[in-house]
Design a protein around this motif. Structure first.
Motif, PDB file in Angstrom:
ATOM      1  N   PRO A   1       6.294   1.927  -9.733  1.00  0.00           N
ATOM      2  CA  PRO A   1       5.772   0.977 -10.726  1.00  0.00           C
ATOM      3  C   PRO A   1       5.900  -0.479 -10.304  1.00  0.00           C
ATOM      4  CG  PRO A   1       7.902   1.830 -11.423  1.00  0.00           C
ATOM      5  CD  PRO A   1       7.500   2.624 -10.210  1.00  0.00           C
ATOM      6  N   ASP A   2       6.888  -0.768  -9.458  1.00  0.00           N
ATOM      7  CA  ASP A   2       7.076  -2.147  -9.004  1.00  0.00           C
ATOM      8  C   ASP A   2       7.910  -2.153  -7.734  1.00  0.00           C
ATOM      9  OD1 ASP A   2       9.762  -1.765  -9.756  1.00  0.00           O
ATOM     10  OD2 ASP A   2       9.482  -2.738 -11.684  1.00  0.00           O
ATOM     11  N   VAL A   3       7.960  -3.302  -7.086  1.00  0.00           N
ATOM     12  CA  VAL A   3       8.811  -3.514  -5.921  1.00  0.00           C
ATOM     13  C   VAL A   3       9.458  -4.885  -6.059  1.00  0.00           C
ATOM     14  CG1 VAL A   3       7.595  -2.013  -4.293  1.00  0.00           C
ATOM     15  CG2 VAL A   3       6.842  -4.373  -4.590  1.00  0.00           C
TER      16      VAL A   3
ATOM     17  N   ASP B   1       0.832  -1.208   0.000  1.00  0.00           N
ATOM     18  CA  ASP B   1       0.000   0.000   0.000  1.00  0.00           C
ATOM     19  C   ASP B   1       0.866   1.257   0.000  1.00  0.00           C
ATOM     20  OD1 ASP B   1      -2.327  -1.445  -0.025  1.00  0.00           O
ATOM     21  OD2 ASP B   1      -2.711  -1.262   2.130  1.00  0.00           O
ATOM     22  N   GLU B   2       1.952   1.235   0.774  1.00  0.00           N
ATOM     23  CA  GLU B   2       2.851   2.386   0.817  1.00  0.00           C
ATOM     24  C   GLU B   2       3.541   2.586  -0.527  1.00  0.00           C
ATOM     25  OE1 GLU B   2       5.044   5.687   2.102  1.00  0.00           O
ATOM     26  OE2 GLU B   2       3.214   4.729   2.901  1.00  0.00           O
ATOM     27  N   ALA B   3       3.963   1.496  -1.163  1.00  0.00           N
ATOM     28  CA  ALA B   3       4.610   1.603  -2.475  1.00  0.00           C
ATOM     29  C   ALA B   3       3.640   2.185  -3.508  1.00  0.00           C
ATOM     30  CB  ALA B   3       5.113   0.239  -2.917  1.00  0.00           C
ATOM     31  N   ARG B   4       2.390   1.771  -3.445  1.00  0.00           N
ATOM     32  CA  ARG B   4       1.392   2.338  -4.362  1.00  0.00           C
ATOM     33  C   ARG B   4       1.164   3.814  -4.069  1.00  0.00           C
ATOM     34  NH1 ARG B   4      -1.339  -2.499  -2.829  1.00  0.00           N
ATOM     35  NH2 ARG B   4      -1.203  -4.120  -4.438  1.00  0.00           N
ATOM     36  N   ARG B   5       1.131   4.171  -2.784  1.00  0.00           N
ATOM     37  CA  ARG B   5       0.947   5.575  -2.421  1.00  0.00           C
ATOM     38  C   ARG B   5       2.054   6.437  -2.998  1.00  0.00           C
ATOM     39  NH1 ARG B   5       2.467   9.416   0.881  1.00  0.00           N
ATOM     40  NH2 ARG B   5       4.158   8.161   1.765  1.00  0.00           N
TER      41      ARG B   5
END
Length: 303
Positions: free
Chosen positions: A104-106, A96-100
Motif C-alpha cells: 500500500p505504501d513505501v 514498480d516492484e513495490a506495486r507488483r
C-alpha cells in the motif's frame, strides 16, 4: 530491464552480484560521506530487493534497495552520473516492484539534501528530522494504493511539487488567493519555473476567487507569469454560481491531483496515479474557467 539513454537498470540477485551493489555504495557512502563501512552494510542486504544501474560497458554507476520493511534505501549514484536521471530510474524501478508486490505504501529515510528529489516523486515528509550515521535525514512516505491524506504545509508543498513535476503540458490551479505558504513556497515556484521553461507548449491556468490580495502582496507567481505570459494565464471567478465554491485544487494532465475541501486549509487528499479524479477536476475547472474574467491587471503590475 528499462533502457534509459546510455545506461540501464536491472534487478540483481544479491547472493551472486553483491559486488555490483557495493562497488557504488563504498564510493558514495564510505569514501564520499565518511559513513563507517560496518554501518553501511547491514543484515537487511541479503533480504532486500536490489536494483543496479550500469553504463554501456556494464560498469555499475548506481544502486538502491527495497527492504522487507517496505522501505527504500541505500540510494547511491556515482558523482559523474548525477543529474542524468539515474536516480529517477532507480527509484521508478523500486516503486514498480513495490506495486507488483501490492504494497500500500513505501517509506524512506531521505538525506535532507535529497528531500526535494524524493518530493518530486510523491514522497511526503513525516515527523521531525533526525541524524543517522552522522547525516541529517527526514522520513518520507509515498502512498501507492488509493489517495493519500495531506494535513500539513510540508506535505502540501511536497505533493504540489510532485504534481507539477509529473505534468506533461498542462496544469490547472483553483485557489482562493494564491494561498500563502503553498503557491509562494520556493520549491513550488521553482517547480513551476522548470515546468514552464522545459516543456514546449506548457500551459498553467490559475483561477482565483480573489485576485486583489495576491496583487497587493506581490505574489511571486504574478511576477513569474509576467516573465512567461505565453505559459501562465490568470482569471478571477465572477459568476454567482461559482462564488460560493469553498474548495481549492491543482490537477495535471497526467494522473496527479491535490484537492482541499476548504481552500484556506492544507487538509485534503492527493494522488499521482488517479487519472479519473484528475480528469474530473480538470473538467470542473474548465467550466468555471469559461465563466471567469481574465485578470488583465496582473499584466500591468510592476514587480
Amino acid at each position: 530491464m528499462s533502457a534509459t539513454r546510455d545506461y540501464h537498470v536491472d534487478a540483481i540477485d544479491y547472493a551472486t552480484d553483491a559486488g555490483a551493489v557495493h562497488q557504488v555504495r563504498d564510493v558514495v557512502f564510505v569514501q564520499e560521506q565518511q559513513v563507517p563501512r560496518e554501518l553501511e552494510r547491514d543484515a537487511l542486504d541479503p533480504l532486500s530487493h536490489h536494483v543496479v544501474a550500469r553504463d554501456a560497458s556494464g560498469t555499475s554507476i548506481g544502486t538502491a534497495r527495497l527492504t522487507p520493511e517496505h522501505r527504500i534505501g541505500r540510494m547511491a549514484v556515482l558523482s559523474a552520473w548525477r543529474g542524468r536521471g539515474v536516480g529517477d530510474a532507480l527509484l521508478a524501478a523500486l516503486l514498480d516492484e513495490a506495486r507488483r508486490r501490492q504494497w500500500p505504501d513505501v517509506s524512506l529515510h531521505a538525506q535532507v539534501a535529497a528531500e526535494a528529489f524524493y518530493a518530486r516523486h510523491g514522497f511526503l515528509p513525516e515527523g521531525e528530522r533526525f541524524f543517522e550515521a552522522g547525516i541529517e535525514h527526514q522520513t518520507m512516505r509515498r502512498v501507492l494504493a488509493g489517495p493519500g491524506s495531506i494535513a500539513h504545509r510540508a506535505e502540501a508543498v511536497a505533493i504540489t511539487t510532485a504534481i507539477i513535476a509529473q505534468a506533461r503540458r498542462a496544469l490547472v490551479v483553483y485557489s482562493r488567493a494564491l494561498d500563502p505558504g503553498l503557491w509562494d513556497a520556493p520549491a513550488v515556484v521553482d517547480a513551476l519555473r522548470r515546468f514552464a521553461t522545459r516543456q514546449t507548449g506548457a500551459q498553467v491556468q490559475l483561477l482565483l476567487q480573489d485576485a486583489a490580495t495576491p496583487q497587493r502582496a506581490l505574489a511571486p507567481l504574478i511576477g513569474l507569469g509576467q516573465r512567461l505570459p505565453s505559459v501562465f494565464a490568470f482569471r478571477e471567478v465572477q459568476d454567482p454560481v461559482d462564488l460560493p465554491y469553498t474548495a481549492a485544487f491543482v490537477a495535471n494532465d497526467d494522473h496527479g491531483y491535490y484537492f482541499r475541501p476548504l481552500g484556506h486549509r492544507f487538509d485534503g487528499e492527493a494522488g499521482l496515479s488517479h487519472a479519473g479524479r484528475a480528469r474530473q477536476l480538470r473538467e470542473e475547472f474548465s467550466q468555471m474557467w469559461e465563466r471567469a474574467r481574465p485578470v488583465s491587471e496582473y499584466r500591468a503590475l510592476g514587480i
